[in-house]
Design a protein around this motif. Structure first.
Motif, PDB file in Angstrom:
ATOM      1  N   SER A   1       0.834  -1.194   0.000  1.00  0.00           N
ATOM      2  CA  SER A   1       0.000   0.000   0.000  1.00  0.00           C
ATOM      3  C   SER A   1       0.870   1.245   0.000  1.00  0.00           C
ATOM      4  O   SER A   1       1.899   1.317   0.672  1.00  0.00           O
ATOM      5  N   LYS A   2       0.438   2.253  -0.759  1.00  0.00           N
ATOM      6  CA  LYS A   2       1.175   3.509  -0.831  1.00  0.00           C
ATOM      7  C   LYS A   2       0.994   4.334   0.442  1.00  0.00           C
ATOM      8  O   LYS A   2       1.804   5.193   0.751  1.00  0.00           O
ATOM      9  N   ASN A   3      -0.076   4.069   1.163  1.00  0.00           N
ATOM     10  CA  ASN A   3      -0.343   4.816   2.387  1.00  0.00           C
ATOM     11  C   ASN A   3       0.029   3.956   3.586  1.00  0.00           C
ATOM     12  O   ASN A   3      -0.365   2.796   3.680  1.00  0.00           O
ATOM     13  N   VAL A   4       0.806   4.514   4.498  1.00  0.00           N
ATOM     14  CA  VAL A   4       1.324   3.725   5.609  1.00  0.00           C
ATOM     15  C   VAL A   4       0.472   3.844   6.865  1.00  0.00           C
ATOM     16  O   VAL A   4       0.844   3.323   7.918  1.00  0.00           O
ATOM     17  N   ASP A   5      -0.668   4.544   6.785  1.00  0.00           N
ATOM     18  CA  ASP A   5      -1.529   4.647   7.958  1.00  0.00           C
ATOM     19  C   ASP A   5      -1.943   3.255   8.411  1.00  0.00           C
ATOM     20  O   ASP A   5      -2.349   2.425   7.590  1.00  0.00           O
ATOM     21  N   PRO A   6      -1.888   2.957   9.694  1.00  0.00           N
ATOM     22  CA  PRO A   6      -2.273   1.627  10.167  1.00  0.00           C
ATOM     23  C   PRO A   6      -3.781   1.407  10.046  1.00  0.00           C
ATOM     24  O   PRO A   6      -4.570   2.346  10.118  1.00  0.00           O
ATOM     25  N   ASN A   7      -4.159   0.157   9.846  1.00  0.00           N
ATOM     26  CA  ASN A   7      -5.573  -0.203   9.822  1.00  0.00           C
ATOM     27  C   ASN A   7      -6.096  -0.179  11.253  1.00  0.00           C
ATOM     28  O   ASN A   7      -5.486  -0.742  12.159  1.00  0.00           O
ATOM     29  N   LYS A   8      -7.233   0.471  11.454  1.00  0.00           N
ATOM     30  CA  LYS A   8      -7.766   0.561  12.818  1.00  0.00           C
ATOM     31  C   LYS A   8      -9.282   0.665  12.791  1.00  0.00           C
ATOM     32  O   LYS A   8      -9.853   1.426  12.007  1.00  0.00           O
ATOM     33  N   ILE A   9      -9.927  -0.109  13.640  1.00  0.00           N
ATOM     34  CA  ILE A   9     -11.356   0.006  13.895  1.00  0.00           C
ATOM     35  C   ILE A   9     -11.527   0.343  15.367  1.00  0.00           C
ATOM     36  O   ILE A   9     -11.105  -0.420  16.239  1.00  0.00           O
ATOM     37  N   SER A  10     -12.105   1.498  15.636  1.00  0.00           N
ATOM     38  CA  SER A  10     -12.333   1.943  17.015  1.00  0.00           C
ATOM     39  C   SER A  10     -13.814   1.829  17.329  1.00  0.00           C
ATOM     40  O   SER A  10     -14.648   2.445  16.651  1.00  0.00           O
ATOM     41  N   LEU A  11     -14.143   1.035  18.328  1.00  0.00           N
ATOM     42  CA  LEU A  11     -15.528   0.782  18.715  1.00  0.00           C
ATOM     43  C   LEU A  11     -15.757   1.354  20.105  1.00  0.00           C
ATOM     44  O   LEU A  11     -15.006   1.056  21.034  1.00  0.00           O
ATOM     45  N   THR A  12     -16.800   2.190  20.241  1.00  0.00           N
ATOM     46  CA  THR A  12     -17.093   2.820  21.526  1.00  0.00           C
ATOM     47  C   THR A  12     -18.554   2.587  21.906  1.00  0.00           C
ATOM     48  O   THR A  12     -19.451   2.768  21.070  1.00  0.00           O
ATOM     49  N   VAL A  13     -18.786   2.172  23.125  1.00  0.00           N
ATOM     50  CA  VAL A  13     -20.144   2.060  23.659  1.00  0.00           C
ATOM     51  C   VAL A  13     -20.575   3.455  24.104  1.00  0.00           C
ATOM     52  O   VAL A  13     -20.037   4.012  25.049  1.00  0.00           O
ATOM     53  N   ASP A  14     -21.554   4.027  23.400  1.00  0.00           N
ATOM     54  CA  ASP A  14     -21.982   5.401  23.678  1.00  0.00           C
ATOM     55  C   ASP A  14     -23.036   5.478  24.775  1.00  0.00           C
ATOM     56  O   ASP A  14     -23.000   6.366  25.625  1.00  0.00           O
ATOM     57  N   SER A  15     -24.015   4.577  24.722  1.00  0.00           N
ATOM     58  CA  SER A  15     -25.100   4.626  25.694  1.00  0.00           C
ATOM     59  C   SER A  15     -25.778   3.268  25.782  1.00  0.00           C
ATOM     60  O   SER A  15     -25.838   2.519  24.801  1.00  0.00           O
ATOM     61  N   VAL A  16     -26.280   2.961  26.969  1.00  0.00           N
ATOM     62  CA  VAL A  16     -27.020   1.721  27.221  1.00  0.00           C
ATOM     63  C   VAL A  16     -28.222   2.083  28.084  1.00  0.00           C
ATOM     64  O   VAL A  16     -28.120   2.890  29.007  1.00  0.00           O
ATOM     65  N   GLY A  17     -29.374   1.532  27.744  1.00  0.00           N
ATOM     66  CA  GLY A  17     -30.577   1.826  28.517  1.00  0.00           C
ATOM     67  C   GLY A  17     -31.715   0.949  28.089  1.00  0.00           C
ATOM     68  O   GLY A  17     -31.512  -0.107  27.478  1.00  0.00           O
ATOM     69  N   THR A  18     -32.929   1.347  28.423  1.00  0.00           N
ATOM     70  CA  THR A  18     -34.080   0.593  27.938  1.00  0.00           C
ATOM     71  C   THR A  18     -34.126   0.720  26.419  1.00  0.00           C
ATOM     72  O   THR A  18     -33.687   1.728  25.845  1.00  0.00           O
ATOM     73  N   GLU A  19     -34.640  -0.291  25.776  1.00  0.00           N
ATOM     74  CA  GLU A  19     -34.699  -0.244  24.312  1.00  0.00           C
ATOM     75  C   GLU A  19     -35.545   0.937  23.839  1.00  0.00           C
ATOM     76  O   GLU A  19     -35.196   1.619  22.872  1.00  0.00           O
ATOM     77  N   ASP A  20     -36.642   1.193  24.521  1.00  0.00           N
ATOM     78  CA  ASP A  20     -37.504   2.315  24.126  1.00  0.00           C
ATOM     79  C   ASP A  20     -36.754   3.639  24.171  1.00  0.00           C
ATOM     80  O   ASP A  20     -36.871   4.464  23.261  1.00  0.00           O
ATOM     81  N   SER A  21     -35.962   3.857  25.226  1.00  0.00           N
ATOM     82  CA  SER A  21     -35.273   5.138  25.356  1.00  0.00           C
ATOM     83  C   SER A  21     -34.140   5.283  24.344  1.00  0.00           C
ATOM     84  O   SER A  21     -33.952   6.355  23.766  1.00  0.00           O
ATOM     85  N   ILE A  22     -33.400   4.216  24.107  1.00  0.00           N
ATOM     86  CA  ILE A  22     -32.298   4.276  23.148  1.00  0.00           C
ATOM     87  C   ILE A  22     -32.833   4.515  21.737  1.00  0.00           C
ATOM     88  O   ILE A  22     -32.315   5.346  20.978  1.00  0.00           O
ATOM     89  N   LEU A  23     -33.901   3.804  21.375  1.00  0.00           N
ATOM     90  CA  LEU A  23     -34.474   3.976  20.042  1.00  0.00           C
ATOM     91  C   LEU A  23     -35.107   5.358  19.883  1.00  0.00           C
ATOM     92  O   LEU A  23     -35.022   5.965  18.807  1.00  0.00           O
ATOM     93  N   ALA A  24     -35.729   5.866  20.939  1.00  0.00           N
ATOM     94  CA  ALA A  24     -36.345   7.190  20.857  1.00  0.00           C
ATOM     95  C   ALA A  24     -35.296   8.266  20.606  1.00  0.00           C
ATOM     96  O   ALA A  24     -35.499   9.183  19.797  1.00  0.00           O
ATOM     97  N   THR A  25     -34.155   8.159  21.280  1.00  0.00           N
ATOM     98  CA  THR A  25     -33.076   9.129  21.076  1.00  0.00           C
ATOM     99  C   THR A  25     -32.527   9.040  19.663  1.00  0.00           C
ATOM    100  O   THR A  25     -32.321  10.058  18.982  1.00  0.00           O
ATOM    101  N   TYR A  26     -32.288   7.825  19.186  1.00  0.00           N
ATOM    102  CA  TYR A  26     -31.763   7.632  17.835  1.00  0.00           C
ATOM    103  C   TYR A  26     -32.753   8.135  16.796  1.00  0.00           C
ATOM    104  O   TYR A  26     -32.389   8.857  15.860  1.00  0.00           O
TER     105      TYR A  26
END
Length: 247
Positions: free
Chosen positions: A127-152
């Motif tokens: 590869s011409k680009n030397v940037d490392p491959n990276k996947i960053s996963l973050t847990v943003d919020s957890v709650g009742t399904e109704d509340s999480i879906l309502a916010t989204y």
């Protein structure tokens, strides 16, 4: 706070994942069975939602040793101390299925809410680009399904007002997938923030929203696809289904 890294060589076989800094709050015997990928023509605001056939052999390999989370609800919400640990949402075994072309995979939980995955791929040296491959996963919020879906859903309604271009199509690449795509509850891409994915998974009672950002992966160019398309149509759909099995 300590950080651990696990590097696995694919030719050596499957390894085990490192855990986050907090233990899962509740588990069942294993991931539930899930429907096959949803396929169909994209509609307004929807991505293609199709996994493209690939010659690399990428596939979902569910690790039944990982927990299925169902955190307790207290006072109408889920305390942050009871959130699922990011380091228990995926495993090295599962990531080898997604990246069979990897020479090693770095697996780094960064506290209870963040996981960084750094696959080294066979084509990286070319590869011409030397940037490392990276996947960053973050847990943003957890709650009742109704509340999480309502916010989204509230944010989606706002975005559909703000980011609508000519002909009723989303501008700036803001895309919402069809609800249920790849077994998630909700899924979208925000390209203005470095191709950040917002993902909601749930079990009917509780739900969590995660954000996922991808960097690098330039060596995935080829076979008629640029690296972005390989990520969007081959790699990430597999990760979405793996995450959906966690709740």
């Amino acid at each position: 706070m300590t950080t651990s890294v696990i590097a696995v060589t694919v030719l050596a076989g499957c390894g085990s994942s490192g855990g986050g800094s907090s233990a899962p709050t509740s588990t069942t015997d294993g991931p539930r069975a899930h429907e096959p990928y949803k396929k169909g023509k994209p509609g307004q605001w929807d991505s293609p939602g199709v996994v493209v056939a690939n010659s690399a052999g990428r596939k979902v390999v569910l690790d039944k040793k990982l927990p299925v989370f169902d955190p307790p609800i207290t006072d109408g919400g889920v305390a942050q101390s009871d959130w699922p640990a990011a380091g228990r949402l995926l495993s090295i075994k599962e990531l080898i299925g997604v990246f069979p072309d990897a020479t090693k995979i770095g697996f780094t939980p960064q506290g209870p809410t963040k996981l960084v995955i750094t696959p080294s791929l066979k084509g990286d040296s070319n590869s011409k680009n030397v940037d490392p491959n990276k996947i960053s996963l973050t847990v943003d919020s957890v709650g009742t399904e109704d509340s999480i879906l309502a916010t989204y859903d509230g944010k989606r309604a706002s975005d559909r007002t703000v980011y609508t271009g000519a002909g009723g199509q989303p501008n700036s690449g803001h895309v919402y997938y069809k609800d249920g795509s790849f077994n998630t509850h909700r899924l979208s891409i925000e390209p203005d923030d470095g191709d950040k994915y917002l993902v909601v998974i749930g079990n009917g009672r509780t739900a969590m929203q995660l954000s996922i950002k991808c960097d690098g992966f330039y060596s995935l160019d080829g076979d008629g696809f640029d690296s972005d398309k390989v990520l969007q149509q081959q790699v990430m759909p597999l990760i979405f289904q793996l995450l959906a099995a966690r709740m």
